[in-house]
Motif scaffolding. Structure first.
Motif, PDB file in Angstrom:
ATOM      1  N   UNK A 219       0.805  -1.217   0.000  1.00 55.42           N
ATOM      2  CA  UNK A 219       0.000   0.000   0.000  1.00 55.42           C
ATOM      3  C   UNK A 219       0.844   1.276   0.000  1.00 55.42           C
ATOM      4  N   UNK A 220       2.166   1.141  -0.051  1.00 55.55           N
ATOM      5  CA  UNK A 220       3.006   2.326  -0.180  1.00 55.55           C
ATOM      6  C   UNK A 220       3.037   2.765  -1.637  1.00 55.55           C
ATOM      7  N   UNK A 221       2.946   4.063  -1.879  1.00 55.00           N
ATOM      8  CA  UNK A 221       3.135   4.592  -3.216  1.00 55.00           C
ATOM      9  C   UNK A 221       4.608   4.557  -3.606  1.00 55.00           C
ATOM     10  N   UNK A 222       4.881   4.760  -4.884  1.00 59.90           N
ATOM     11  CA  UNK A 222       6.264   4.662  -5.363  1.00 59.90           C
ATOM     12  C   UNK A 222       7.153   5.718  -4.711  1.00 59.90           C
ATOM     13  N   UNK A 223       6.692   6.961  -4.646  1.00 57.46           N
ATOM     14  CA  UNK A 223       7.508   8.008  -4.034  1.00 57.46           C
ATOM     15  C   UNK A 223       7.710   7.758  -2.546  1.00 57.46           C
ATOM     16  N   UNK A 224       6.715   7.173  -1.907  1.00 61.87           N
ATOM     17  CA  UNK A 224       6.847   6.830  -0.492  1.00 61.87           C
ATOM     18  C   UNK A 224       7.899   5.749  -0.296  1.00 61.87           C
ATOM     19  N   UNK A 225       7.924   4.767  -1.205  1.00 68.35           N
ATOM     20  CA  UNK A 225       8.928   3.717  -1.121  1.00 68.35           C
ATOM     21  C   UNK A 225      10.328   4.290  -1.335  1.00 68.35           C
ATOM     22  N   UNK A 226      10.464   5.200  -2.293  1.00 67.55           N
ATOM     23  CA  UNK A 226      11.776   5.815  -2.522  1.00 67.55           C
ATOM     24  C   UNK A 226      12.299   6.480  -1.261  1.00 67.55           C
ATOM     25  N   UNK A 227      11.435   7.244  -0.600  1.00 68.50           N
ATOM     26  CA  UNK A 227      11.854   7.926   0.618  1.00 68.50           C
ATOM     27  C   UNK A 227      12.217   6.917   1.699  1.00 68.50           C
ATOM     28  N   UNK A 228      11.454   5.855   1.800  1.00 65.76           N
ATOM     29  CA  UNK A 228      11.733   4.812   2.796  1.00 65.76           C
ATOM     30  C   UNK A 228      13.109   4.204   2.545  1.00 65.76           C
ATOM     31  N   UNK A 229      13.425   3.902   1.289  1.00 67.08           N
ATOM     32  CA  UNK A 229      14.716   3.301   0.962  1.00 67.08           C
ATOM     33  C   UNK A 229      15.853   4.274   1.238  1.00 67.08           C
ATOM     34  N   UNK A 230      15.686   5.538   0.828  1.00 64.10           N
ATOM     35  CA  UNK A 230      16.726   6.534   1.085  1.00 64.10           C
ATOM     36  C   UNK A 230      17.058   6.592   2.578  1.00 64.10           C
ATOM     37  N   UNK A 231      16.038   6.634   3.408  1.00 61.67           N
ATOM     38  CA  UNK A 231      16.270   6.768   4.856  1.00 61.67           C
ATOM     39  C   UNK A 231      16.840   5.486   5.447  1.00 61.67           C
ATOM     40  N   UNK A 232      16.463   4.346   4.885  1.00 59.64           N
ATOM     41  CA  UNK A 232      17.054   3.088   5.328  1.00 59.64           C
ATOM     42  C   UNK A 232      18.547   3.073   5.049  1.00 59.64           C
ATOM     43  N   UNK A 233      18.946   3.501   3.876  1.00 52.12           N
ATOM     44  CA  UNK A 233      20.364   3.527   3.516  1.00 52.12           C
ATOM     45  C   UNK A 233      21.137   4.502   4.393  1.00 52.12           C
ATOM     46  N   UNK A 234      20.509   5.628   4.727  1.00 51.92           N
ATOM     47  CA  UNK A 234      21.168   6.599   5.606  1.00 51.92           C
ATOM     48  C   UNK A 234      21.367   6.009   7.001  1.00 51.92           C
ATOM     49  N   UNK A 235      20.309   5.390   7.546  1.00 52.59           N
ATOM     50  CA  UNK A 235      20.436   4.802   8.884  1.00 52.59           C
ATOM     51  C   UNK A 235      21.467   3.675   8.907  1.00 52.59           C
ATOM     52  N   UNK A 236      21.549   2.938   7.800  1.00 51.72           N
ATOM     53  CA  UNK A 236      22.511   1.844   7.729  1.00 51.72           C
ATOM     54  C   UNK A 236      23.947   2.339   7.636  1.00 51.72           C
TER      55      UNK A 236
END
Length: 846
Positions: free
Chosen positions: A650-667
Motif C-alpha cells: 500500500x506504499x506509493x512509489x515516491x513513499x517507497x523511494x523515501x523509505x529506501x533513502x532513509x534506510x540507507x542513511x540509517x545503515x
C-alpha cells in the motif's frame, strides 16, 4: 475492556486514496497490542494523517507513555472522506494504527485540539467508534475522553464532548493522569469518582463541573458546581529536561506536511506580540542547552535517516546561542547532507553568519513575518522590528544566493487603515528591491495574507474581528496592488477565518452548532476542498445562533467564556497591554530586559531559562565541508534485490523511494550524492509498482563512494532497518547495459473471476490484435494488448500472467489486462491480490 478483534482491512484499503496512511508500522512505532492489564491510551489527532504526523506534541506524549510498562499508547487520525464512507458502509469502526482495534476498546482517548476548524472531526472520530458525542451520555462502558493542546484554553465550543481537558504542558501531567487512571481501572471506580479525582490535579479542567448562564443572548456568569474548584490554572513544565524518549522519533512512510526531524530548542516566547496567543499561553521562555540539542539532533538523525532537521520554537531566531548552535550542527551534519531549517525566523536575529550556515547543505525555506505593512501598525501589535531590519535581512539573503523570500502579513489588525494595507505592498516592493539589478535568475517575493482573528488570553481578546465582506475587500485590494512580475500573493480563505473567529471566542452554545453542521455533512473544515460556509450558516439558523455576534468587540467588564481558565498571564496585564497598543507603546522582551509583570513566573519553580553564550561552540565530531565534496568521479554500483509483501503493497512509489533513502542513511552506507544545490543519493529503482501490488522481484541500484566489504552482512544490515514486510534477498554488482525488453510474471487471486474466464482467455489468444484506448496527458493513445501479453492461464484458481514491455514504448499493467481483456469491473480489479513473481530482462551491451 477489550471489545473488538483486530480489523481485516483488505476489503477496504485497495479502494481508498493513500492507503498507506491507515496501516501504521512506522519506524519506532509500538508493536505490541493493547493489554487488559495495562492502561490503554489511544492518542488522536483530529485531522488527516499527513497533518497529525507532523505534530510534535502527540509524539512526545506517545513516547513518554510507552516508556512505561504499565501503559500502552497507540495512535489514530481522522480518516479521509472516502475511508469514512467505506467504514460506515461496511459497518466497521475507526481503529488505532498499532492494534487495528476499535477506539472503543481503549480505556482513554486523548484528543489533541490543534485549531478551531477541527471540531467536526472530533465528532467523526467518536461516531465511527460508536461512542456518544456528549460526556453526559456516556457511562462506565465507554472510554474516558480527554482533550488538550493549543485550543484547550478555550475549549468551550466543544467542552460538552469531553470528560476532562488538560491545560498547558503535558510532559509531567500525562504521567500523573496515567497513574491515577490506572488505579481507577484496578479498583473499578465509577465515572463520577474519576472526574472528581481528575479535578484535583492542577491543570485538569472538568467541564461538567462548571455551568454557564446566559441572559438576552449573552454569557453573564460561569458557576462552579464544586466548592474550591472555581478556576483552573494551566500546568507549566518548568524546565525542558533531557528527552531521551525522542531519540527514536516516529518516521512516517506516507509523506506528512513537515517531513523532517523536529528538535524543540526552546519553548515559550516573551516578545509580547499582542495578537499572538501562543506567545501568551506558552510562557515562560525555557531554552535547552547546546549539549541537549546536539544530543537530540545526533540521536534523532542516527535513528531516523531524515534529510532535514528543523529547529522548533515560537521564535527560533531569539535562541540565545543560535550562532554557535548552527555552526555546531552544520559541522556535524553537512557531510551527511542533512539540512538545517528554522521554520520561525525573525527579522533582526537572522544574521549573515547564520544564513551562511543554513546554505551549507541546501537553502531551506526563507519565511519572515512582518505581520503589518507600516511602522505605526507594527508598534500597535508590539512586533518590535523596523523596516530597516526587514530590508537589511532581505538584502543579506539575496546577497547569499536566495532567490525566493516569503513574507507573511495580516489584514484586520486593530486600528488598521487603508494606508496600512497599501503599506504591505510598498514594503514588499522595497524588500524585493534589495536584490539590486544584477545578473542571474530574478528574485521572487511571495506574500501570504490572512485575516486577523482575536484569540483568548491575548491583549486583543476584546477586539472586533472585521466582517467577512471587509476581509474580502481588503484582500482583494492587495491582489489588485501586487505587481504581476516578481510577486505572488496567496491568502487564507476569509470564510475559513470567519468561522475560526466564531469558534476562537465561542461558548458552549456552539456545541449544538458543531453537531448540526456535522449531521449536515461538515467534515475536514480546514481543507478548502471540503469547507462550505453556507452549510454552517444553515446550521446556525437551525440552532438560532447569530454567527456574526461572535466577532463583535467585547467590553472589559464582560464575562468571557474562558474566564475560569487561567493561562497564568494576569488579566490586568492583558488590559494594560491593550491600552499600550492603542498608544503605540512598546513593551520590551523580558528575556533580555526587566520583568514586565505578566504574572506567570514565581521565580522559584517557574522562571525564564535562558543560556549564556559559550566561549566556544559545542562541537561533536565536526566534519568540514571539504570532506563532503571529496567524492570519487566513479562510484561502486550495487543492485539490491528485495520483496514487497503484505501491507507494504500500500506504499506509493515516491513513499517507497523515501523509505529506501532513509534506510540507507540509517545503515550508514557510503552513498554517493548528486551535485548541485539539492544533493540526493545516487539510487535508481526498477519500474514503479502500482499501489496494492505485491512483488518478490523488486530491485534498486545504489552507487557508493567505496566498495562493500561483505555483501551478505549488508543484506542483514538493511533488513534490520527495513519494515518486516520488505525483505532484501541479495546484493550483487549492478549489471551494465540498457534494458531493451523485459517479461514480467504475475500471479493473481481474485474472488470475482467470471465463470467464462477460460473462454475469454482462449478468445484473447485467438485474436491477432486487442486494441485499447487510453488518455495520457490529454492525448489519445492506442495500445495493442495482444502483443504485450505473452502468457495468460488459469491454474488452481490463480491467474498466471506474463507481460512484455519494450524500452521507450508504452506498456500495460495487470489491472488493465484484468479489466480490458477479462472484463472485471474497477472495484473487483482493485480488490484482486496481485503478486509480481519474476522479471526476465534483455539488455544491450554496455
Amino acid at each position: 475492556m477489550i471489545s473488538s478483534d483486530p480489523l481485516d482491512l483488505d476489503g477496504i484499503l485497495p479502494l481508498v486514496h493513500k492507503p498507506g496512511q491507515y496501516i501504521g508500522g512506522e519506524l519506532h512505532a509500538l508493536k505490541s497490542d493493547i493489554d487488559p492489564d495495562c492502561l490503554n491510551f489511544c492518542l488522536i489527532f483530529p485531522d488527516l494523517y499527513e497533518i497529525g504526523m507532523s505534530h510534535q506534541g502527540l509524539q512526545i506524549l506517545y513516547h513518554i507513555l510507552n516508556e512505561h510498562d504499565a501503559y500502552r499508547a497507540h495512535r489514530a487520525y481522522v480518516p479521509d472522506v472516502d475511508m469514512e464512507r467505506l467504514l460506515r458502509d461496511q459497518g466497521l469502526p475507526l481503529f488505532a494504527l498499532e492494534s487495528k482495534r476499535s477506539l472503543s476498546a481503549y480505556d482513554v482517548l486523548g484528543i489533541t485540539l490543534p485549531h478551531e476548524l477541527c471540531y467536526t472531526n472530533i465528532l467523526t472520530v467518536l461516531e465511527l467508534a460508536g461512542i456518544p458525542w456528549r460526556s453526559d451520555a456516556r457511562n462506565d462502558e465507554y472510554p474516558l475522553i480527554l482533550g488538550g493542546g493549543a485550543c484547550a484554553l478555550n475549549p468551550e465550543p466543544v467542552a460538552d464532548f469531553f470528560d476532562a481537558v488538560v491545560l498547558g504542558d503535558g510532559e509531567e501531567i500525562i504521567l500523573e493522569l496515567a497513574d491515577m487512571l490506572s488505579l481507577a481501572k484496578r479498583e473499578q471506580w465509577g465515572r463520577a469518582v474519576v472526574l472528581d479525582r481528575l479535578s484535583e490535579i492542577q491543570g485538569v479542567y472538568v467541564p461538567s463541573f462548571f455551568e454557564p448562564r446566559y441572559k438576552d443572548g449573552r454569557l453573564v456568569d460561569i458557576t462552579s458546581r464544586k466548592k474550591g474548584y472555581e478556576a483552573v490554572r494551566k500546568r507549566v513544565f518548568a524546565q525542558l529536561t533531557p528527552a531521551s524518549y525522542l531519540h527514536r522519533p516516529l518516521v512516517p512512510v506516507v509523506k506528512p506536511v513537515h517531513d523532517r526531524l523536529g528538535v524543540e530548542i526552546a519553548r515559550g516566547c516573551t516578545r509580547g506580540c499582542r495578537f499572538c496567543q501562543a506567545g501568551m499561553t506558552y510562557r515562560p521562555v525555557r531554552e535547552r542547552s547546546l549539549e541537549e540539542i546536539m544530543e537530540l539532533a545526533e540521536q534523532g538523525i542516527l535513528h531516523s535517516g531524515f534529510e532535514e532537521l528543523a529547529l522548533l520554537s515560537l521564535s527560533t531566531g531569539d535562541f540565545s546561542c543560535l550562532g554557535e548552535l548552527m555552526g555546531a550542527l552544520m559541522d556535524r551534519f553537512a557531510h551527511d547532507r542533512v539540512a538545517v531549517s528554522m521554520p520561525s525566523m525573525r527579522v533582526g536575529t537572522l544574521t549573515p553568519e547564520i544564513m551562511e550556515q543554513i546554505k551549507r547543505v541546501r537553502k531551506t525555506g526563507f519565511t519572515i513575518a512582518p505581520e503589518a505593512g507600516t511602522e505605526r501598525l507594527r508598534q500597535v501589535i508590539n512586533k518590535g522590528i523596523t523596516e530597516e531590519d526587514l530590508l537589511t535581512t532581505c538584502c543579506d539573503a539575496f546577497a547569499l544566493g536566495w532567490k525566493l523570500i516569503k513574507l507573511y502579513f495580516m489584514v484586520g489588525l486593530p486600528t488598521e487603515t487603508e494606508e496600512d494595507i497599501e503599506g504591505i505592498v510598498q514594503l514588499a516592493k522595497r524588500a524585493r528591491g534589495q536584490a539590486g539589478g544584477g545578473k542571474g535568475k530574478p528574485v521572487q517575493m511571495n506574500l501570504g495574507v490572512a485575516t486577523f482573528v482575536p484569540k483568548p488570553h491575548t491583549p486583543f481578546q476584546w477586539e472586533e474581528q472585521i466582517s467577512l465582506e471587509e476581509s474580502r475587500r481588503r484582500i482583494n485590494r492587495l491582489k489588485e496592488m501586487v505587481p504581476r512580475h516578481g510577486f505572488k500573493i496567496k491568502w487564507h480563505d476569509p470564510e475559513q477565518s470567519f468561522l475560526e473567529g466564531v469558534f476562537a471566542r465561542g461558548d458552549r452554545r456552539l456545541s449544538a452548532l458543531v453537531e448540526t453542521a456535522w449531521l449536515a455533512g461538515a467534515r475536514l473544515d480546514s481543507w478548502s476542498e471540503h469547507f462550505d460556509l453556507d452549510r454552517w450558516r444553515k446550521a446556525a439558523e437551525t440552532c438560532g445562533i447569530n454567527l456574526e455576534s461572535y466577532l463583535r468587540r467585547r467590553s472589559l467588564d464582560e464575562v468571557l467564556p474562558w474566564d475560569h481558565l487561567h493561562s497564568g498571564v494576569d488579566r490586568q496585564f492583558l488590559e494594560k497591554e491593550l491600552a499600550r497598543a492603542l498608544e503605540q507603546q512598546y513593551t520590551p522582551d523580558c528575556r533580555n530586559n526587566a520583568c514586565q509583570g505578566c504574572g506567570l513566573c514565581d521565580f522559584k519553580t517557574v522562571r525564564p531559562i535562558v543560556h549564556k553564550r559559550p566561549a566556544r561552540p559545542v562541537l561533536s565530531n565536526p566534519v568540514t565541508d571539504d570532506h563532503r565534496n571529496r567524492q570519487p568521479q566513479k562510484g561502486h554500483v550495487y543492485r539490491v534485490h528485495y520483496a514487497r509483501l503484505g501491507q507494504s503493497r500500500f506504499y506509493g512509489h515516491l513513499e517507497l523511494l523515501q523509505l529506501i533513502f532513509r534506510t540507507l542513511q540509517r545503515a550508514g552506507l557510503p552513498l554517493k550524492f548528486s551535485s548541485g544545490f539539492n544533493p540526493t543519493p545516487r539510487v535508481s529503482f526498477s519500474q514503479a509498482l502500482p499501489v496494492g501490488v505485491e512483488s518478490r522481484a523488486e530491485y534498486f541500484d545504489m552507487e557508493l563512494i567505496r566498495p562493500l566489504t561483505s555483501l551478505n552482512s549488508t543484506v542483514v544490515l538493511l533488513n534490520s532497518q527495513l519494515p518486516e514486510t520488505i525483505r532484501v534477498s541479495s546484493i550483487v554488482p549492478a549489471p551494465r547495459g540498457v534494458i531493451l525488453q523485459d517479461v514480467t510474471s504475475y500471479v493473481v487471486h481474485c474472488d470475482f473471476f467470471p465463470d467464462d474466464l477460460p473462454a475469454k482467455i482462449a478468445d484473447f489468444f485467438n485474436r491477432e490484435t486487442c486494441i485499447v484506448e487510453r488518455l495520457r496527458k490529454n492525448r489519445l493513445q492506442k495500445i495493442d494488448l495482444r502483443s504485450l501479453v505473452t502468457g495468460l492461464m488459469l491454474q488452481n484458481g490463480f491467474l498466471h500472467l506474463e507481460i512484455c514491455s519494450y524500452q521507450g514504448k508504452p506498456g500495460t499493467s495487470p489491472r488493465e489486462v484484468l479489466q480490458k481483456v477479462l472484463g472485471l469491473d474497477e472495484q473487483s480489479v482493485l480488490l484482486a491480490r496481485i503478486m509480481k513473481t519474476k522479471v526476465s530482462e534483455s539488455t544491450s551491451p554496455s
